[in-house]
Design a protein around this motif. Sequence first.
Motif, PDB file in Angstrom:
ATOM      1  N   ALA A 137       0.827  -1.270   0.112  1.00 58.28           N
ATOM      2  CA  ALA A 137       0.111   0.015   0.068  1.00 58.28           C
ATOM      3  C   ALA A 137       0.862   1.288   0.154  1.00 58.28           C
ATOM      4  N   SER A 138       2.191   1.110   0.551  1.00 56.41           N
ATOM      5  CA  SER A 138       2.892   2.266   0.627  1.00 56.41           C
ATOM      6  C   SER A 138       4.070   2.416  -0.394  1.00 56.41           C
ATOM      7  N   HIS A 139       3.656   1.453  -1.339  1.00 54.09           N
ATOM      8  CA  HIS A 139       4.733   1.540  -2.597  1.00 54.09           C
ATOM      9  C   HIS A 139       6.009   0.981  -2.280  1.00 54.09           C
ATOM     10  N   GLN A 140       6.309   0.377  -1.214  1.00 57.36           N
ATOM     11  CA  GLN A 140       7.513  -0.197  -0.945  1.00 57.36           C
ATOM     12  C   GLN A 140       7.880  -1.529  -1.482  1.00 57.36           C
ATOM     13  N   LEU A 141       6.905  -2.228  -1.832  1.00 56.64           N
ATOM     14  CA  LEU A 141       6.766  -3.389  -2.444  1.00 56.64           C
ATOM     15  C   LEU A 141       6.027  -3.410  -3.764  1.00 56.64           C
ATOM     16  N   ASP A 142       6.615  -3.854  -4.865  1.00 56.72           N
ATOM     17  CA  ASP A 142       5.684  -4.103  -6.153  1.00 56.72           C
ATOM     18  C   ASP A 142       4.597  -5.036  -6.071  1.00 56.72           C
ATOM     19  N   ILE A 143       4.761  -6.149  -5.529  1.00 59.27           N
ATOM     20  CA  ILE A 143       3.696  -7.184  -5.347  1.00 59.27           C
ATOM     21  C   ILE A 143       3.625  -7.974  -4.030  1.00 59.27           C
ATOM     22  N   GLY A 144       2.701  -8.264  -3.501  1.00 62.97           N
ATOM     23  CA  GLY A 144       2.431  -8.925  -2.294  1.00 62.97           C
ATOM     24  C   GLY A 144       1.799 -10.260  -2.642  1.00 62.97           C
ATOM     25  N   ILE A 145       2.310 -11.340  -1.850  1.00 62.18           N
ATOM     26  CA  ILE A 145       1.457 -12.575  -1.957  1.00 62.18           C
ATOM     27  C   ILE A 145       1.206 -13.070  -0.714  1.00 62.18           C
ATOM     28  N   VAL A 146      -0.043 -13.122  -0.396  1.00 60.51           N
ATOM     29  CA  VAL A 146      -0.612 -13.157   0.932  1.00 60.51           C
ATOM     30  C   VAL A 146      -1.860 -14.236   0.972  1.00 60.51           C
ATOM     31  N   GLU A 147      -2.377 -14.450   2.318  1.00 60.99           N
ATOM     32  CA  GLU A 147      -3.388 -15.269   2.409  1.00 60.99           C
ATOM     33  C   GLU A 147      -4.341 -14.600   3.720  1.00 60.99           C
ATOM     34  N   GLY A 148      -5.622 -14.878   3.776  1.00 61.02           N
ATOM     35  CA  GLY A 148      -6.258 -14.283   4.951  1.00 61.02           C
ATOM     36  C   GLY A 148      -6.649 -12.916   4.396  1.00 61.02           C
ATOM     37  N   LYS A 149      -7.196 -12.141   5.762  1.00 58.93           N
ATOM     38  CA  LYS A 149      -7.706 -10.892   5.717  1.00 58.93           C
ATOM     39  C   LYS A 149      -6.583  -9.732   5.863  1.00 58.93           C
ATOM     40  N   PHE A 150      -6.861  -8.645   5.132  1.00 62.31           N
ATOM     41  CA  PHE A 150      -6.038  -7.580   5.311  1.00 62.31           C
ATOM     42  C   PHE A 150      -6.537  -6.140   5.021  1.00 62.31           C
ATOM     43  N   ASN A 151      -6.011  -5.150   5.057  1.00 62.10           N
ATOM     44  CA  ASN A 151      -6.646  -4.062   4.659  1.00 62.10           C
ATOM     45  C   ASN A 151      -6.329  -3.647   3.113  1.00 62.10           C
ATOM     46  N   ALA A 152      -7.587  -3.838   2.437  1.00 58.40           N
ATOM     47  CA  ALA A 152      -7.562  -3.962   1.092  1.00 58.40           C
ATOM     48  C   ALA A 152      -7.524  -2.365   0.571  1.00 58.40           C
ATOM     49  N   ALA A 153      -7.746  -1.427   1.184  1.00 60.79           N
ATOM     50  CA  ALA A 153      -7.986  -0.150   0.633  1.00 60.79           C
ATOM     51  C   ALA A 153      -6.581   0.216  -0.392  1.00 60.79           C
ATOM     52  N   LYS A 154      -6.839   0.779  -1.456  1.00 59.66           N
ATOM     53  CA  LYS A 154      -5.830   1.188  -2.469  1.00 59.66           C
ATOM     54  C   LYS A 154      -5.134  -0.058  -3.029  1.00 59.66           C
ATOM     55  N   LEU A 155      -5.539  -1.239  -2.760  1.00 54.60           N
ATOM     56  CA  LEU A 155      -5.084  -2.315  -3.394  1.00 54.60           C
ATOM     57  C   LEU A 155      -5.649  -2.984  -4.349  1.00 54.60           C
ATOM     58  N   ILE A 156      -5.160  -3.664  -5.303  1.00 45.77           N
ATOM     59  CA  ILE A 156      -5.469  -4.500  -6.421  1.00 45.77           C
ATOM     60  C   ILE A 156      -5.270  -5.726  -5.866  1.00 45.77           C
ATOM     61  N   VAL A 157      -6.331  -6.612  -5.639  1.00 47.88           N
ATOM     62  CA  VAL A 157      -6.270  -7.967  -5.046  1.00 47.88           C
ATOM     63  C   VAL A 157      -6.773  -9.010  -6.025  1.00 47.88           C
ATOM     64  N   GLU A 158      -6.187 -10.071  -6.318  1.00 43.50           N
ATOM     65  CA  GLU A 158      -6.436 -11.197  -7.323  1.00 43.50           C
ATOM     66  C   GLU A 158      -6.017 -12.526  -6.597  1.00 43.50           C
ATOM     67  N   ASP A 159      -7.216 -13.285  -6.312  1.00 43.40           N
ATOM     68  CA  ASP A 159      -6.779 -14.661  -6.082  1.00 43.40           C
ATOM     69  C   ASP A 159      -6.177 -15.590  -7.380  1.00 43.40           C
ATOM     70  N   PHE A 160      -5.284 -16.302  -6.881  1.00 39.54           N
ATOM     71  CA  PHE A 160      -4.730 -17.039  -7.990  1.00 39.54           C
ATOM     72  C   PHE A 160      -4.347 -18.593  -7.548  1.00 39.54           C
ATOM     73  N   ALA A 161      -4.546 -18.895  -6.072  1.00 42.99           N
ATOM     74  CA  ALA A 161      -4.373 -20.447  -5.941  1.00 42.99           C
ATOM     75  C   ALA A 161      -5.162 -20.560  -4.690  1.00 42.99           C
TER      76      ALA A 161
END
Length: 299
Positions: A137-161
Amino acid sequence: MMDQQLQIFVTVAEKKSFSRAAEEHHMTQPAVSQYIRQFEDEIGVRLLERTNKYVRLNKAGEIVFHHAKEILALYTKMQNLVDDLANKASGPLSIGASYTFGEYVLPRIIANLKQIYPDIQPTVTIGNTATIADLVASHQLDIGIVEGKFNAAKLIVEDFAEDTMVIVSTANHPLARHKKPLEMADLEHETWIVREHGSGTREAMDNLFEQHGILPTRLMDFSSTQPIKESVEAGLGISLLSHWSIQKELKNGDLRILDVAGLPYRRKFSTLTNTPFQSKALEVFIDILRTNKLLTTLK
């Protein structure tokens, strides 16, 4: 000019030293001091407290430091996108991942990426789901890969596995000798070895407890998966873990999957990005995630 001032200011703040910042930027210490004075003049306030013993941020400095990190990350991202218009996939790619994916799946995917695109330079940050989401969210990473809930504000989220999670014990645990499937209620009074709050694995475990109406009180917290596995192997308790994270232990007979009604528990892995504009390096990495045969075993 401003981006250089920002970079020097960030380095001074991180190193807590004008001399170490001068070494980092191959400059003289007076030159670094001049940059900081000019930067403070432009901002209009002092940002650093200086004595003979220390250099540290004041309140205004903390605000500027936080935003300077985001501005520099965006500046780098912009430059990479422009460079990509004329070049093939190459350059830096900052990847964040939660512990399960980052420790047990991502290394092989990066090896695949480097084999196909040797000019991409990936860096990896491992953290719990909440931390990785905040860094994207703060532009310090190009991409994150996670599971579970998180603050999705400003983020583009895509399930892939999809990941499957099972309850494990040491191979000689009394529960492992049950011939009939166990109920979750049978496990309520066991000692559970769990991840910290904020991790996707802890969220999955809490969800499982809630679904089955149990409230275990004997919990031991750890901040990563490896010590959890070692604690279970030592007979300290049981745990809910990703099937992907226990492959070696199952093969060696160190852990046993308990036969529990209603399991395995299933959850999604998601990618998090923070802009519709993707560098070629990020674009090809996402393509590899979507199509990698390695991930079919997660489904």
